[in-house]
Design a protein around this motif. Structure first.
Motif, PDB file in Angstrom:
ATOM      1  N   LEU A 262     -33.053  19.190  -4.937  1.00 16.21           N
ATOM      2  CA  LEU A 262     -31.984  18.629  -4.215  1.00 16.21           C
ATOM      3  C   LEU A 262     -32.554  18.348  -2.590  1.00 16.21           C
ATOM      4  O   LEU A 262     -32.256  17.994  -1.967  1.00 16.21           O
ATOM      5  CB  LEU A 262     -31.454  20.211  -3.936  1.00 16.21           C
ATOM      6  CG  LEU A 262     -30.257  20.189  -5.012  1.00 16.21           C
ATOM      7  CD1 LEU A 262     -29.330  21.327  -4.795  1.00 16.21           C
ATOM      8  CD2 LEU A 262     -29.254  19.470  -5.216  1.00 16.21           C
ATOM      9  N   GLY A 263     -33.094  18.702  -2.115  1.00 15.62           N
ATOM     10  CA  GLY A 263     -33.998  19.042  -0.693  1.00 15.62           C
ATOM     11  C   GLY A 263     -34.408  16.892  -0.695  1.00 15.62           C
ATOM     12  O   GLY A 263     -34.361  16.452   0.774  1.00 15.62           O
ATOM     13  N   GLN A 264     -34.742  16.780  -1.472  1.00 20.88           N
ATOM     14  CA  GLN A 264     -35.503  15.019  -2.118  1.00 20.88           C
ATOM     15  C   GLN A 264     -34.078  14.665  -1.768  1.00 20.88           C
ATOM     16  O   GLN A 264     -33.844  13.559  -1.064  1.00 20.88           O
ATOM     17  CB  GLN A 264     -36.412  14.958  -3.404  1.00 20.88           C
ATOM     18  CG  GLN A 264     -37.919  15.872  -3.007  1.00 20.88           C
ATOM     19  CD  GLN A 264     -38.451  15.183  -4.197  1.00 20.88           C
ATOM     20  OE1 GLN A 264     -38.488  14.529  -4.766  1.00 20.88           O
ATOM     21  NE2 GLN A 264     -39.526  16.146  -4.525  1.00 20.88           N
ATOM     22  N   ILE A 265     -33.235  14.784  -2.479  1.00 20.07           N
ATOM     23  CA  ILE A 265     -32.336  14.148  -2.210  1.00 20.07           C
ATOM     24  C   ILE A 265     -31.027  13.338  -0.959  1.00 20.07           C
ATOM     25  O   ILE A 265     -30.726  12.891  -0.943  1.00 20.07           O
ATOM     26  CB  ILE A 265     -30.914  14.451  -3.758  1.00 20.07           C
ATOM     27  CG1 ILE A 265     -31.546  14.506  -4.850  1.00 20.07           C
ATOM     28  CG2 ILE A 265     -29.501  13.672  -3.238  1.00 20.07           C
ATOM     29  CD1 ILE A 265     -31.050  14.877  -6.488  1.00 20.07           C
ATOM     30  N   LYS A 266     -31.263  15.004  -0.067  1.00 21.10           N
ATOM     31  CA  LYS A 266     -31.288  15.405   0.873  1.00 21.10           C
ATOM     32  C   LYS A 266     -31.027  14.122   1.482  1.00 21.10           C
ATOM     33  O   LYS A 266     -31.237  13.695   2.491  1.00 21.10           O
ATOM     34  CB  LYS A 266     -30.520  16.347   1.305  1.00 21.10           C
ATOM     35  CG  LYS A 266     -30.242  16.830   2.591  1.00 21.10           C
ATOM     36  CD  LYS A 266     -29.831  18.440   3.375  1.00 21.10           C
ATOM     37  CE  LYS A 266     -29.550  18.269   4.140  1.00 21.10           C
ATOM     38  NZ  LYS A 266     -29.538  19.720   4.652  1.00 21.10           N
ATOM     39  N   ALA A 267     -32.960  14.591   1.769  1.00 21.64           N
ATOM     40  CA  ALA A 267     -33.819  12.942   2.241  1.00 21.64           C
ATOM     41  C   ALA A 267     -33.663  11.997   1.782  1.00 21.64           C
ATOM     42  O   ALA A 267     -34.271  11.086   2.825  1.00 21.64           O
ATOM     43  CB  ALA A 267     -35.613  13.717   2.264  1.00 21.64           C
ATOM     44  N   GLY A 268     -32.750  10.935   0.719  1.00 21.40           N
ATOM     45  CA  GLY A 268     -33.029  10.321   0.900  1.00 21.40           C
ATOM     46  C   GLY A 268     -33.931   9.485  -0.140  1.00 21.40           C
ATOM     47  O   GLY A 268     -34.126   8.567  -0.220  1.00 21.40           O
ATOM     48  N   ALA A 269     -34.625  10.366  -0.844  1.00 20.74           N
ATOM     49  CA  ALA A 269     -36.412   9.946  -1.808  1.00 20.74           C
ATOM     50  C   ALA A 269     -35.368  10.770  -2.922  1.00 20.74           C
ATOM     51  O   ALA A 269     -36.475  10.359  -4.018  1.00 20.74           O
ATOM     52  CB  ALA A 269     -37.261  11.205  -1.144  1.00 20.74           C
ATOM     53  N   GLY A 270     -34.637  10.644  -3.687  1.00 22.20           N
ATOM     54  CA  GLY A 270     -34.300  11.341  -4.783  1.00 22.20           C
ATOM     55  C   GLY A 270     -34.191  10.295  -5.867  1.00 22.20           C
ATOM     56  O   GLY A 270     -34.322   9.031  -5.625  1.00 22.20           O
ATOM     57  N   PRO A 271     -34.209  10.662  -7.146  1.00 24.63           N
ATOM     58  CA  PRO A 271     -33.854   9.332  -7.965  1.00 24.63           C
ATOM     59  C   PRO A 271     -32.227   8.658  -7.770  1.00 24.63           C
ATOM     60  O   PRO A 271     -31.664   8.812  -6.885  1.00 24.63           O
ATOM     61  CB  PRO A 271     -33.061  10.381  -9.108  1.00 24.63           C
ATOM     62  CG  PRO A 271     -32.547  11.318  -8.789  1.00 24.63           C
ATOM     63  CD  PRO A 271     -33.050  11.783  -7.231  1.00 24.63           C
ATOM     64  N   SER A 272     -32.781   7.161  -8.709  1.00 25.85           N
ATOM     65  CA  SER A 272     -31.541   6.200  -8.460  1.00 25.85           C
ATOM     66  C   SER A 272     -29.986   6.548  -8.689  1.00 25.85           C
ATOM     67  O   SER A 272     -28.835   6.020  -8.078  1.00 25.85           O
ATOM     68  CB  SER A 272     -31.683   4.922  -8.893  1.00 25.85           C
ATOM     69  OG  SER A 272     -32.236   5.233 -10.629  1.00 25.85           O
ATOM     70  N   TRP A 273     -29.849   7.561  -9.466  1.00 25.75           N
ATOM     71  CA  TRP A 273     -28.630   7.987  -9.670  1.00 25.75           C
ATOM     72  C   TRP A 273     -28.130   8.981  -8.508  1.00 25.75           C
ATOM     73  O   TRP A 273     -26.316   8.815  -8.611  1.00 25.75           O
ATOM     74  CB  TRP A 273     -28.512   8.594 -11.464  1.00 25.75           C
ATOM     75  CG  TRP A 273     -29.258  10.439 -10.924  1.00 25.75           C
ATOM     76  CD1 TRP A 273     -30.672  10.147 -11.723  1.00 25.75           C
ATOM     77  CD2 TRP A 273     -28.996  11.191 -10.368  1.00 25.75           C
ATOM     78  NE1 TRP A 273     -31.113  11.491 -11.576  1.00 25.75           N
ATOM     79  CE2 TRP A 273     -29.929  12.299 -10.732  1.00 25.75           C
ATOM     80  CE3 TRP A 273     -27.890  11.967  -9.736  1.00 25.75           C
ATOM     81  CZ2 TRP A 273     -29.894  13.739 -10.409  1.00 25.75           C
ATOM     82  CZ3 TRP A 273     -28.082  13.149  -9.245  1.00 25.75           C
ATOM     83  CH2 TRP A 273     -29.055  13.873  -9.990  1.00 25.75           C
ATOM     84  N   ALA A 274     -28.856   9.279  -8.271  1.00 22.92           N
ATOM     85  CA  ALA A 274     -28.012  10.399  -6.900  1.00 22.92           C
ATOM     86  C   ALA A 274     -27.556   9.219  -5.899  1.00 22.92           C
ATOM     87  O   ALA A 274     -27.140   9.842  -5.152  1.00 22.92           O
ATOM     88  CB  ALA A 274     -29.469  11.307  -6.087  1.00 22.92           C
TER      89      ALA A 274
END
Length: 311
Positions: A265-277
């Motif tokens: 979740l932290g990676q998604i919040k930082a903008g480094a998550g998967p393409s679907w996010a």
């Protein structure tokens, strides 16, 4: 037992029956989650594994979904009362002890936010064996008044529960403390959040410090296991990037899902998550990651029960 209480002659005193009725209602509150299929089975499954590390007695874990904001975990043994106060009941007394878990209803399908239950389990173990009280034998509060000792014990209980949670949830307990109240200062009942996080961080980084030594000595004197890492952080990125559950291989990975999920979740919040996010809101991402975590734990529990049935 209820039939016995209603039909026995001569009848029990009203005070005994009122106390028994109170215990029945408490049990019903938690047991009904199991009968209505409302119980958050996945977090119960994690708790059962952790409880087995510390309590060797047979236990039945039951959960109530509450409308409160706090988690709790406490013992419930109506049979102890029956054995002592209702002596005309001659049927065998069950061996299993009930353990009641309280989970805010809003987190029913959000297992990552239930990492706080590991902290509550730490309080449960402390209450059952008086770990904090035992620390006063090796680390007494010299010259402290009774009120000061109670504050010291309250703070030690919180630090122990945090360290206990870190054994299973790892850095996820730090994320949880940040999420609950990151700027809380010291109070009569709790150390400052910054101090609590510093103690947990030191433990996770393998440091030796006086507070940890104090708890380890108390646990050893009580014949309990030491505080140690009991989790392994699984590599969930590949599976979660494809929006599919991860296949857990060990109990350590089961507990490590808390840390892995928070990190993802932290990676998604930082903008480094998967393409679907990148195409949806962060709230939707939180829902999806919790859903994948829930399915991951559920699949592991099904495999575990199936394999045990075959042996």
């Amino acid at each position: 037992m209820i039939k016995h209480a209603l039909s026995v002659s001569p009848a029990y005193d009203d005070e005994i029956l009122r106390s028994f009725a109170d215990k029945v209602w408490v049990c019903h509150r938690y047991l009904q989650g199991s009968t209505t299929k409302e119980a958050p089975y996945e977090i119960e499954y994690c708790m059962r594994h952790a409880i087995g590390d510390w309590l060797k007695a047979k236990c039945i874990v039951t959960t109530a979904l509450t409308d409160e904001k706090d988690f709790h975990l406490k013992p419930g043994d109506p049979w102890e009362y029956v054995a002592t106060a209702m002596d005309r009941y001659k049927e065998p007394i069950p061996e299993e002890k009930l353990i009641f878990i309280g989970v805010p209803r809003i987190y029913k399908h959000m297992p990552l936010f239930c990492a706080a239950l590991y902290h509550e389990l730490g309080h449960f173990v402390d209450l059952a064996r008086d770990v904090a009280g035992t620390t006063l034998l090796s680390h007494p509060a010299e010259g402290a008044t009774d009120k000061m000792i109670e504050v010291i014990l309250s703070h030690r209980r919180e630090h122990f529960a945090d360290l206990f949670a870190a054994c299973y949830a790892g850095p996820a307990i730090i994320d949880t403390l940040y999420a609950i109240n990151p700027d809380a200062g010291i109070s009569l009942s709790h150390p400052a959040t910054a101090d609590r996080i510093e103690v947990v961080r030191g433990f996770l980084e393998g440091e030796e410090f006086d507070e940890l030594t104090m708890f380890q000595e108390a646990l050893a004197s009580l014949g309990l296991p030491p505080l140690k890492r009991r989790y392994s952080i699984p590599s969930i990125a590949s599976a979660f990037d494809d929006i599919r559950p991860y296949r857990l291989s060990t109990t350590e990975e089961l507990h490590g899902m808390m840390a892995a999920g928070w990190s993802y979740l932290g990676q998604i919040k930082a903008g480094a998550g998967p393409s679907w996010a990148a195409t949806g809101s962060q709230l939707e991402a939180v829902r999806i990651v919790n859903d994948l975590t829930e399915k991951t734990i559920r699949n592991a529990s099904i495999r575990y029960l199936w394999e045990r049935a075959l042996t």
